[in-house]
Each structure stands twice: as structure tokens, then as C-alpha cells.
Design a protein around this motif. Structure first.
Motif, PDB file in Angstrom:
ATOM      1  N   PRO A 157      -3.633   1.106  10.565  1.00  9.56           N
ATOM      2  CA  PRO A 157      -2.465   0.701   9.872  1.00  9.56           C
ATOM      3  C   PRO A 157      -1.141   1.798  10.218  1.00  9.56           C
ATOM      4  O   PRO A 157      -1.607   2.910  10.447  1.00  9.56           O
ATOM      5  CB  PRO A 157      -2.790   0.812   8.396  1.00  9.56           C
ATOM      6  CG  PRO A 157      -3.984   1.911   8.474  1.00  9.56           C
ATOM      7  CD  PRO A 157      -4.641   1.695   9.657  1.00  9.56           C
ATOM      8  N   PHE A 158       0.119   1.292  10.008  1.00  6.54           N
ATOM      9  CA  PHE A 158       1.009   2.158  10.347  1.00  6.54           C
ATOM     10  C   PHE A 158       1.853   2.264   8.993  1.00  6.54           C
ATOM     11  O   PHE A 158       1.842   3.367   8.316  1.00  6.54           O
ATOM     12  CB  PHE A 158       2.077   1.415  11.662  1.00  6.54           C
ATOM     13  CG  PHE A 158       3.311   2.168  11.527  1.00  6.54           C
ATOM     14  CD1 PHE A 158       3.249   3.513  12.096  1.00  6.54           C
ATOM     15  CD2 PHE A 158       4.794   1.405  11.512  1.00  6.54           C
ATOM     16  CE1 PHE A 158       4.520   4.099  12.114  1.00  6.54           C
ATOM     17  CE2 PHE A 158       5.833   2.333  11.643  1.00  6.54           C
ATOM     18  CZ  PHE A 158       5.810   3.545  11.859  1.00  6.54           C
ATOM     19  N   ILE A 185       7.286  -2.358  15.394  1.00  4.39           N
ATOM     20  CA  ILE A 185       6.420  -1.561  16.353  1.00  4.39           C
ATOM     21  C   ILE A 185       6.695  -1.797  17.591  1.00  4.39           C
ATOM     22  O   ILE A 185       6.475  -2.954  17.876  1.00  4.39           O
ATOM     23  CB  ILE A 185       4.948  -1.397  15.828  1.00  4.39           C
ATOM     24  CG1 ILE A 185       4.967  -1.012  14.239  1.00  4.39           C
ATOM     25  CG2 ILE A 185       4.216  -0.714  16.503  1.00  4.39           C
ATOM     26  CD1 ILE A 185       3.315  -0.921  13.708  1.00  4.39           C
ATOM     27  N   ASN A 190       6.338  -2.684  10.164  1.00  2.00           N
ATOM     28  CA  ASN A 190       5.328  -3.116  10.972  1.00  2.00           C
ATOM     29  C   ASN A 190       5.749  -3.937  12.099  1.00  2.00           C
ATOM     30  O   ASN A 190       5.361  -4.276  13.366  1.00  2.00           O
ATOM     31  CB  ASN A 190       4.021  -3.723  10.351  1.00  2.00           C
ATOM     32  CG  ASN A 190       3.343  -2.654   9.428  1.00  2.00           C
ATOM     33  OD1 ASN A 190       3.196  -1.466   9.980  1.00  2.00           O
ATOM     34  ND2 ASN A 190       2.578  -3.133   8.426  1.00  2.00           N
ATOM     35  N   SER A 225       5.638  -4.523   5.529  1.00  2.00           N
ATOM     36  CA  SER A 225       5.460  -5.668   6.807  1.00  2.00           C
ATOM     37  C   SER A 225       6.895  -5.609   7.660  1.00  2.00           C
ATOM     38  O   SER A 225       6.866  -5.677   8.848  1.00  2.00           O
ATOM     39  CB  SER A 225       5.548  -6.903   5.958  1.00  2.00           C
ATOM     40  OG  SER A 225       4.606  -7.016   5.303  1.00  2.00           O
TER      41      SER A 225
END
Length: 861
Positions: free
Chosen positions: A44-45, A37, A34, A31
Motif C-alpha cells: 500500500p502507498f 502513483i 493512489n 484513493s
């Protein structure tokens, strides 16, 4: 002192920002990445293996498997849960579902069937087993060594790995040491506001006292938080479960055990009832609980829940739903069914809906990353250490590495870290988390051995929950002290102080002792009235009075004990009739005598239960019986101690580790009433010969311990003609043989030459100048024979025996000075001129005799 520095989230993001997919071991880390980003990204990353394979939020698959097994089979719940736990754990570490079957010691019918059922379930582990990341994706793995074998199974053939640690060192902040857990919680809450709550995280052991304390403190301040209480932590859920368990607890349930339940139902009982059995306590406020317990076997769980909701004024819809999920809502709430429900709630996390805003409460054993600017770490003690599963399919070294790396990463979470700890609890040092031993290359046993700061009050903004008001702090001086208060004060002044503030529960031995005392007083006043029928009536009365404290299975034993004790009291006074008391002044009545009231007969003898308050000496107490002008008697229900033990525990410098000044205090007072007389204080232990009384072979001498007082200095007694004659007539053989050959004047001349040391150690006396002089003088008068040397040693051993079990004038004089010093010191502390210390005159308290240990904090805080 340092340990490896973890990479910051920003640094990690810079390293992996260019990848299509970043696999991480921890959901909070995913989390955090993310949230950083800064370019458009499809799909999804950063993600955990389980979230990636399942395509959804991770679910508690052990609970889902358990619910399926409960629904489809009739397995015992504990047996089924054990099998499921082993299967899923082995799957995690070995990478395949059936791996558990390779370990014969863990395979039974339940395990085989559970494997079959789990194979048909849509679990995250099953999706992990079947999932593979596309080889076309550019994949980075952060913290590869923190992934399990099953999690690694989804990785493509080619991927890049990134360590979670940099090559630098982390200079950890100092430990902030507080005197109590509440002081730690106050410090956190003082630093948090509703506005900055989203920037703060608190890491703690969820099973510790900090969990409930921080949650309640934040609620009081109306500061939002999440991540803390679980399903069973809900106060009403927990209270209902306690009610169910109590209903099957039998007749031995004590009031103290159900205090939380009583509080939730707004039932208030004095603390004096804590040790009493609920079933024997007559109180209208308890009628609903008693009725609920009596009909529990005929109620379903749904019925019991409805009854509780109506009585407590609440709605427990989620609990009702969980009962339905388990399929037991219409099941009778038998003891076995309640045990199963409790086991389930203790074993599995029931999902609860949470609002993800406010202060983040993170469990120290679950989290590795906490992405908040300010992080408070509470406790950091040995309970933060993971309990690694000891199963043959778990690589212990790899698991330990994962655990300690998680601990290192967790400690570095946040831009600012605050380690808030206690150095001691209940007088014992707090052991830091075991992982510190490996991380820090330094020897330590407690937090204060490391870099630390001690706080006597909270740091951060000033507390706004309490306002100070000017109060009148004038205190009245204490002018007298009782023997029990003096013993408590000498052992631990702070325990004595709290004993004056805190109520204590009534105890069975207190109640029994008081009733026996009342009977003894009643018998002395009415010996002719007490016959066999009266004795039996008294036994029944004592049984009725003590029944709330005593298990029903013990009643027959108690009946025998009470009868024997009463018979021993009667036998003693038949052989030792007290004086009529004409020499005493009358005193005001001391309390009530239950048997005087029961039999409607007065107890007005001035010799019994004689209260005194000697302002001149600073002493007070109650003499059970003035047997004669020179003899006091105290009735005891406890175990007998010898005269030497009584004198030993009355020591002043230094005091005994079990101080008890009763005989010394009462004799000191009585000396002021009848000066210049030899006195005796006798402890009458009426239950000491219980077995002999039952067998009809009682010896009253075995119930008595008598301590004498001689109105002279010890040295004067030791050189007296009376003691010399005693040695000649009653001494050991060689002692009699030696001293019978000399005159008293020859013996007394030794004292003119040198004084005996004040000691109860016979070897010390024998080796002293006095001992050497006595031996040489007796050899000069009798002859240089071995029996003379032995006889002198026997005489000195007899002298130390007398010294060790008798009080003399110098002992009572020293005690009067001791009392003056203690009262002066006590009043100085009561006036606030100094603190009441934990340690007494003899140093660290004897905690066996401390009544308020939970309130004692080590050191001067």
C-alpha cells in the motif's frame, strides 16, 4: 471573502511521493493519491489507519457488534445498541477498549457484557489496537490533527507530517440561489450526460430532500450514479417497513399518512379522503391492506414479506437475507418486534452492492475529499453542520477542529465548484451552515447576504426533458367573488391562486359544519316534525358521517357535542321564528340537504340557504337564513367573535391580518335588495355555549353576535337626535348628567363647527379638534366642572364604540370600490399581465390562514 486554501491532490502527491507509506484520514483522499502513483510501488502507498490495520475494506463494526450481541444475548436492542455505540466511540477517542469502564455514569450490566463480547470479535478497532507500523518504513502522515487517538496509536516513533492546507487563501465561488430544490436538481441534471457522468460529483446532506430528488432525476435521464441510496432507501424496502408499522398503528391511521404505500400498490384515492381513517373508509381497493393489518400478529416476518412481494409484484431477497441475519425471519411480526426492526434499520447501515461508475453522490457529513473535476454542492444549509458527540471521553475542541477542517476541504473539492442553494423555504430564510460563521469574517443571516447570483431558471445546457408547445392561454374574466375567496386573496394572492388549482382534503369540521347547516335548514322548513326521536336519529346520522375523521375514543364526546348543538339550534328558532319569506322571490335549489333526503321531506323555503350572485356589485355567496327583510343570519360552529372584532377584520385600508369580509359583503349585497333600511347581520354560534347546554343552563344571547348597518354617513349618525337621546338615556353617569343639561341643538352645533375624525381610537377622538370643541362647548353651556369633562370623554368613547362595531353607508360604499379594484387586479393577474404575489394588501401573509404554504416561495419568482 476567503478562507484557507486546501492543497490540491497533485501538490500533496508531489510532497509525499517519495515515502514508503502515506497515512491519511480519509479513504477518498487515499484513493485520489493512489491514482496518481507514477512509479512501481510494492504494497500500500496512501491508506487510512483502519484499512492498513485491517488489511481489508473497512466494515461497519458497530453493526457487526450489534448482530453478535443480538445473537448471543437477550438484551433489549436499544439498550444494547446504546452500549455498543458508547464503547466503540470511547475506544476511538481514548485508544483502548475498556476505557468506557472509567466513566461510571455510562456503565451498566449491558455495557460490561458488551465489552466482553466485543473483545472477542475481530473488529477493525481491535486490529488498530494491536497493530504498529514498522519503524523501518519511511512514513508520512497527511492531516495528523484529523486522526483520532486510536488511529494515531499505529504510527511509528518517527514520521513526517504534512498539512492539508497551503499558506494561501481560497476565494470561494459565488452561491447560486434558486427558488426551489427542484430547480437546483434540474440544474445539475441538465449539466450531466451519460458521457461526462464519471467526471461529476454531487455533495449533499443525505437526510435532505435533495437525496431522493437527485436520484430519481438521474434515473429518469438514465444517467448512472453511485454512492447514494442505502438499504432502507430502496423504495420497496421502505414501503414494506411502512406497511408493517401501519399494521400496528391502530384505527386512527389516516389516508394521508400512507400515501407512498398506496402509490406503490397502485391504489388511487382522491385527496378529499386524506383526513379520513383507513379503518372507516369503505373502498374495495383497500381490502388487501385491511386484511393484512387484521392478521399481522399471526404472521411471521417471512410470511408478511411474502404477502407483500406477491401483492406488489417484486422480490426482496436482500431484505429476506437481512431478516435471517437478525434471526427474526421466523419471528411473529408483533408490534414490539416491528419496533425493533425499525430501530435497527434506522440505526445501522446495511451493506449494499454498488456499481462504482457514473455520478458520485457524496454525503456532506461523511466525505472530506471528492476527487472529481466538477463538484456540485447542494443546500449548504444548517443541516450540513456535524453534531459533535457530547460525551466526557470526546475532546470537544479537537472534534470541532476536525469537523470544520473537513468542511473546508470538502468545499474545495474539484477543479470547478458550484454552490447551489435556496435563500428561503416556505417563506422563511434558509440558514447557511454554521461553519461559515467562523470561516467568513462577515455578518450574514442568509445566502443572499454573501456573494451570490440569483437564478430564475437553470444555468447550463438547455433542459431536454420537456418541450414547449403552443397552448391556448385565453382566460375567462372573474365577474364575482365570494367572501372566503376574497379573504384568501387579500391575505395572499398566490395562496388564493394555488387554492384554485390544488384540491384540498375534506376536513372533519367542514363535514360537521355542513351537516349542522343542513339540519338548521331542515328545521326551519319542518319545525313540527323534529321531536326527541328525530333529534337522536340526526345525532346518529352525524356520527356515522364523521366517523372516518374521528377517533373511536372521542365518539362519546362527539355525541354530546352534536346533541348540544342540535338542541341549541332548535331552542334558537323556537324563540326566533323566521318570517314566511313572502317578500322574497323563489330561487333555484342550492345543492342537496342530506336530512331532507334522509327523512324524505322537501326544503323549499326561499328564506334558507339563499344563493346570490350579484353581477352588478361583483359579489356572490350563500345566506344561511333571511330571518326578516332587515335581518340575515349565518350559522357558525366556530368560536364566537364580538361585533367589534367582526368590523375590525373587515378593515380595508389597511386590511386586517385576519381578513374576513362576510358580514360586510352580505350586507353590501342585501343593501342593494332592500335600500335605505337599517340592516342586521347575525352570527349564530350554536356550539359556543356547549358546556352550559350540557348543564341545562343555556343563554341564547351568548351565542349571538350582531353587526348593524345604518343607511347614512357616520357623521350624520353621530350628530343625529337618536344618538343624542341614546347618550342622554343610556350613556355613562357623567355623560347623562352633562348632556341632560343641554339641548340637542347645542350638541348638533359642535358638528357644524368641526367634523369628527374617522377613527375607532377613543383617545384620538378625545384629543382631536372635534373632541376639544365638544368639551369646550359643553363647559360653556353647563359650566367648567370636572364631571363635564369626564362626561364628554364618556360620550366620545361611546361614539368610537359604535363606530367600531357598526357599518355605515360610507363603509359599504368604500367596500364596493374595493371589490371593483380587486376584481380588476385579479383579472389582470389571471390574464398573465403580472404575477400573483405572495404578499397581500397588508404585506406578509398571515400564514395561519394560508392553505398552500409549501407552494409559496418568498419573493417575486
Amino acid at each position: 471573502m476567503t478562507f484557507p486554501r486546501a492543497k490540491t491532490i497533485d501538490d500533496l502527491y508531489e510532497e509525499v511521493a517519495g515515502y514508503d507509506l502515506v497515512v491519511v484520514p480519509d479513504a477518498p483522499l487515499a484513493s485520489a493519491l493512489n491514482r496518481r502513483i507514477d512509479r512501481p510501488h510494492l504494497g500500500p502507498f496512501a491508506i487510512t489507519p483502519r484499512r492498513l490495520a485491517a488489511g481489508r475494506r473497512e466494515e461497519s463494526e458497530d453493526r457487526l457488534a450489534f448482530l453478535e450481541l443480538v445473537d448471543q444475548t437477550d438484551f433489549d436492542w436499544k439498550r444494547g445498541a446504546y452500549a455498543i455505540g458508547n464503547i466503540l466511540q470511547c475506544w476511538e477517542h481514548q485508544g483502548r477498549l475498556g476505557a468506557i469502564l472509567d466513566y461510571d455514569a455510562y456503565v451498566d450490566d449491558a455495557t460490561r457484557q458488551a465489552v466482553e463480547y466485543i473483545a472477542d470479535l475481530d473488529t477493525t478497532s481491535q486490529r488498530l489496537t494491536e497493530f504498529r507500523i514498522d519503524d523501518d518504513q519511511d512514513v508520512a502522515v497527511v492531516g495528523d490533527d484529523q486522526l483520532t487517538r486510536l488511529e494515531r496509536s499505529i504510527l511509528p516513533e518517527d514520521y513526517d507530517t504534512y498539512d492539508t492546507f497551503s499558506g494561501q487563501e481560497f476565494d470561494y465561488p459565488p452561491f447560486h440561489i434558486f427558488g426551489s430544490s427542484t430547480a437546483i436538481v434540474d440544474t445539475v441534471v441538465d449539466a450531466v450526460t451519460e458521457e461526462n457522468a464519471d467526471d461529476v460529483a454531487v455533495v449533499l446532506d443525505r437526510g435532505s430532500e435533495f437525496s431522493a430528488l437527485i436520484e430519481s432525476a438521474l434515473e429518469v435521464e438514465e444517467i448512472p450514479f453511485y454512492g447514494g441510496p442505502g438499504f432502507i432507501d430502496d423504495p420497496d424496502h421502505r414501503t414494506f417497513v411502512q406497511l408493517l408499522r401501519m399494521a400496528h398503528g391502530g384505527t386512527d391511521t389516516r389516508v394521508a399518512e400512507i400515501r407512498p404505500l398506496l402509490a406503490r400498490l397502485d391504489i388511487s384515492l382522491d385527496v378529499e379522503h386524506d383526513e379520513k381513517r383507513l379503518s372507516e373508509l369503505e373502498n374495495d381497493a383497500l381490502d388487501w391492506i385491511v386484511d393484512f393489518c387484521e392478521c399481522i400478529e399471526s404472521q411471521t416476518f417471512a410470511d408478511a414479506l411474502s404477502a407483500f412481494e406477491e401483492r406488489a409484484g417484486c422480490q426482496l431477497n436482500t431484505f429476506r437475507d437481512e431478516l435471517a441475519t437478525l434471526g427474526i425471519d421466523d419471528t411473529f411480526a408483533s408490534e414490539r418486534a416491528v419496533d425493533q426492526l425499525v430501530f435497527y434499520l434506522q440505526s445501522y447501515e446495511v451493506p449494499v452492492d454498488r456499481e462504482n461508475e457514473g455520478v458520485l453522490l457524496a454525503d456532506a457529513k461523511s466525505a472530506a475529499y471528492v476527487d472529481r473535476p466538477v463538484v456540485f454542492f447542494l443546500g449548504l444549509d444548517e443541516d450540513w453542520t456535524h453534531s459533535a458527540p457530547r460525551r466526557p471521553w470526546v475532546d470537544q475542541d479537537a472534534q470541532y477542529t476536525r469537523n470544520i477542517q473537513q468542511f473546508q476541504l470538502l468545499l474545495q473539492s474539484g477543479a470547478k465548484q458550484y454552490y447551489l442553494v435556496q435563500d428561503a423555504k416556505g417563506g422563511s430564510p434558509v440558514t447557511p451552515c454554521f461553519y461559515f460563521e467562523e470561516l467568513l469574517d462577515v455578518e450574514f443571516e442568509r445566502f443572499s447576504d454573501l456573494e451570490s447570483q440569483t437564478h430564475t431558471r437553470q444555468f447550463g445546457r438547455e433542459s431536454h426533458r420537456f418541450t414547449k408547445e403552443s397552448v391556448d392561454a385565453t382566460t375567462t374574466e372573474v365577474s364575482t367573488i365570494s367572501q372566503s375567496s376574497l379573504g384568501s386573496y387579500v391575505n395572499s394572492p398566490r395562496d388564493y391562486f394555488f387554492g384554485r388549482l390544488v384540491d384540498s382534503p375534506d376536513k372533519d369540521y367542514f363535514r360537521e359544519g355542513n351537516l349542522f347547516h343542513d339540519f338548521a335548514e331542515f328545521y326551519v322548513n319542518h319545525p313540527g316534525f323534529v321531536d326527541e326521536g328525530i333529534l337522536e336519529e340526526v345525532v346518529e346520522y352525524i356520527l356515522d358521517e364523521t366517523r372516518p375523521f374521528v377517533r373511536s375514543v372521542d365518539e362519546a364526546t362527539r355525541r354530546t357535542k352534536y346533541r348540544a348543538g342540535l338542541e341549541t339550534i332548535v331552542a334558537f328558532f323556537e324563540e326566533n321564528t323566521p318570517v314566511d319569506g313572502e317578500f322574497l322571490t323563489t330561487t333555484s335549489d342550492w345543492g342537496e340537504n342530506v336530512f331532507a333526503e334522509h327523512f324524505d321531506r322537501p326544503v323549499d323555503s326561499p328564506t334558507t340557504e339563499r344563493w346570490f350572485e350579484n353581477d352588478e356589485l361583483g359579489l356572490k355567496g350563500k345566506i344561511d337564513l333571511v330571518h326578516s327583510p332587515s335581518r340575515l343570519i349565518d350559522h357558525k360552529s366556530g368560536h364566537r367573535k364580538s361585533a367589534s372584532q367582526v368590523v375590525k377584520h373587515s378593515a380595508l385600508d389597511p386590511p386586517s391580518d385576519s381578513p374576513n369580509f362576510q358580514a360586510l359583503l352580505y350586507l353590501t349585497h342585501w343593501r342593494s335588495q332592500v335600500p335605505n333600511q337599517e340592516l342586521e347581520f347575525t352570527f349564530f354560534h350554536f356550539l359556543e355555549t356547549l358546556d352550559d347546554v350540557v348543564a341545562g343552563e343555556v343563554n341564547l344571547d351568548e351565542t349571538l353576535t350582531t353587526v348593524s348597518y345604518y343607511p347614512m354617513q357616520f357623521e350624520e349618525y353621530a350628530r343625529s337626535k337618536a344618538f343624542f337621546d341614546e347618550l342622554v338615556e343610556d350613556g355613562a353617569n357623567n355623560c347623562q348628567k352633562t348632556l341632560s343639561k343641554v339641548d340637542y341643538e347645542d350638541y348638533a352645533a359642535v358638528f357644524d363647527e368641526t367634523a369628527p375624525p374617522d377613527t375607532t381610537d377613543s383617545d384620538e377622538l378625545i384629543d382631536s379638534t372635534f373632541g376639544q370643541t365638544l368639551t369646550s362647548q359643553m363647559k360653556a353651556h353647563v359650566g367648567d366642572y370636572k364631571y363635564v369633562e369626564k362626561g364628554c370623554k364618556q360620550a366620545m368613547r361611546q361614539l368610537t364604540r359604535v363606530r367600531g362595531r357598526t357599518f355605515f353607508e360610507d363603509d359599504l360604499d368604500a367596500f364596493e370600490e374595493f371589490i371593483d379594484e380587486r376584481l380588476t387586479e385579479l383579472n389582470r393577474r389571471r390574464a398573465g399581465e403580472e404575477r400573483f404575489p405572495v404578499e397581500g394588501l397588508g404585506g406578509e401573509p398571515n400564514y395561519r390562514y394560508v392553505d398552500n404554504r409549501d407552494l409559496l416561495l418568498e419573493g417575486e419568482r
